[in-house]
Design a protein around this motif. Structure first.
Motif, short mmCIF file in Angstrom:
data_model
loop_
_atom_site.label_atom_id
_atom_site.label_comp_id
_atom_site.label_asym_id
_atom_site.label_seq_id
_atom_site.Cartn_x
_atom_site.Cartn_y
_atom_site.Cartn_z
N GLU A 177 3.96 -0.74 4.27
CA GLU A 177 2.61 -1.04 4.71
C GLU A 177 1.95 -1.88 3.64
OE1 GLU A 177 -1.44 1.22 6.22
OE2 GLU A 177 0.33 2.38 5.74
N VAL B 177 0.84 -1.19 0.00
CA VAL B 177 0.00 0.00 0.00
C VAL B 177 0.88 1.25 0.00
CG1 VAL B 177 -1.72 1.29 1.31
CG2 VAL B 177 -1.85 -1.19 1.20
N VAL C 261 -1.46 -4.79 2.58
CA VAL C 261 -2.83 -5.21 2.84
C VAL C 261 -2.97 -6.66 2.36
CG1 VAL C 261 -3.72 -4.31 0.64
CG2 VAL C 261 -5.26 -4.60 2.56
N GLN D 262 -4.45 -4.52 7.31
CA GLN D 262 -3.26 -3.73 6.99
C GLN D 262 -2.28 -3.80 8.14
OE1 GLN D 262 -4.27 0.29 5.91
NE2 GLN D 262 -4.54 -0.27 3.78
#
Length: 167
Positions: free
Chosen positions: A40, A31, A42, A48
């Motif tokens: 980061e 992400v 998902v 997340q």
């Protein structure tokens, strides 16, 4: 082993190894990059969290937004919950899909993108339209999008008419 040799081996491993996720490994999508070799991600279910890049990948391979990664959970992390095992490129994703190991949540995302490429009638574009399309070109997200418009103003023609009358 020299740095150049190490880099060569790591890059070849990332590009040419076609691995399937084991029982504890899973596939995630990037992400955002958070810096300090943290990304980061998902999952296909929408969770997340942060993943860390192992030192062998640092300064050897790069990860960008919307890339798919194969990660393995780590026990000691509260915020950082997994470590990157491999970066998945287009051919590796295709291989995993053929083996039936691709997460169903990410398959829906691809279908939505492909549906947007169809005409309003629901028919696929013909090959000539796809070749002329610039939608598959790299878009630099660090620059502002500029739209260029062509104007049909006749100002150039009017100026020439005025010059002719004066002469």
């Amino acid at each position: 082993m020299s740095r150049a040799t190490k880099r060569k081996h790591v890059v070849q491993e990332v590009l040419n190894d076609y691995i399937l996720p084991s029982a504890e490994q899973f596939i995630v999508q990037v992400v955002a990059s958070k810096g300090n070799n943290l990304h980061e991600v998902v999952t296909d279910s929408g969770d997340q969290f942060l993943v860390t890049m192992p030192s062998k990948f640092r300064k050897n391979v790069w990860i960008k937004r919307s890339d798919f990664l194969l990660v393995e959970p780590i026990e000691e992390g509260d915020k950082v919950k997994a470590e990157i095992i491999s970066i998945l490129y287009k051919n590796q994703v295709k291989y995993i899909k053929e083996e039936g190991k691709w997460p169903p949540g990410f398959s829906d995302v691809k279908k939505e993108k492909n549906d947007g490429a169809n005409n309003n009638d629901g028919e696929a574009r013909n090959t000539e339209d796809e070749e002329d399309s610039d939608s598959d070109l790299f878009v630099n997200t660090n620059r502002h999008a500029v739209a260029y418009e062509e104007s049909d103003d006749d100002t150039d023609d009017d100026d020439e008419d005025v010059d002719d009358e004066l002469v």
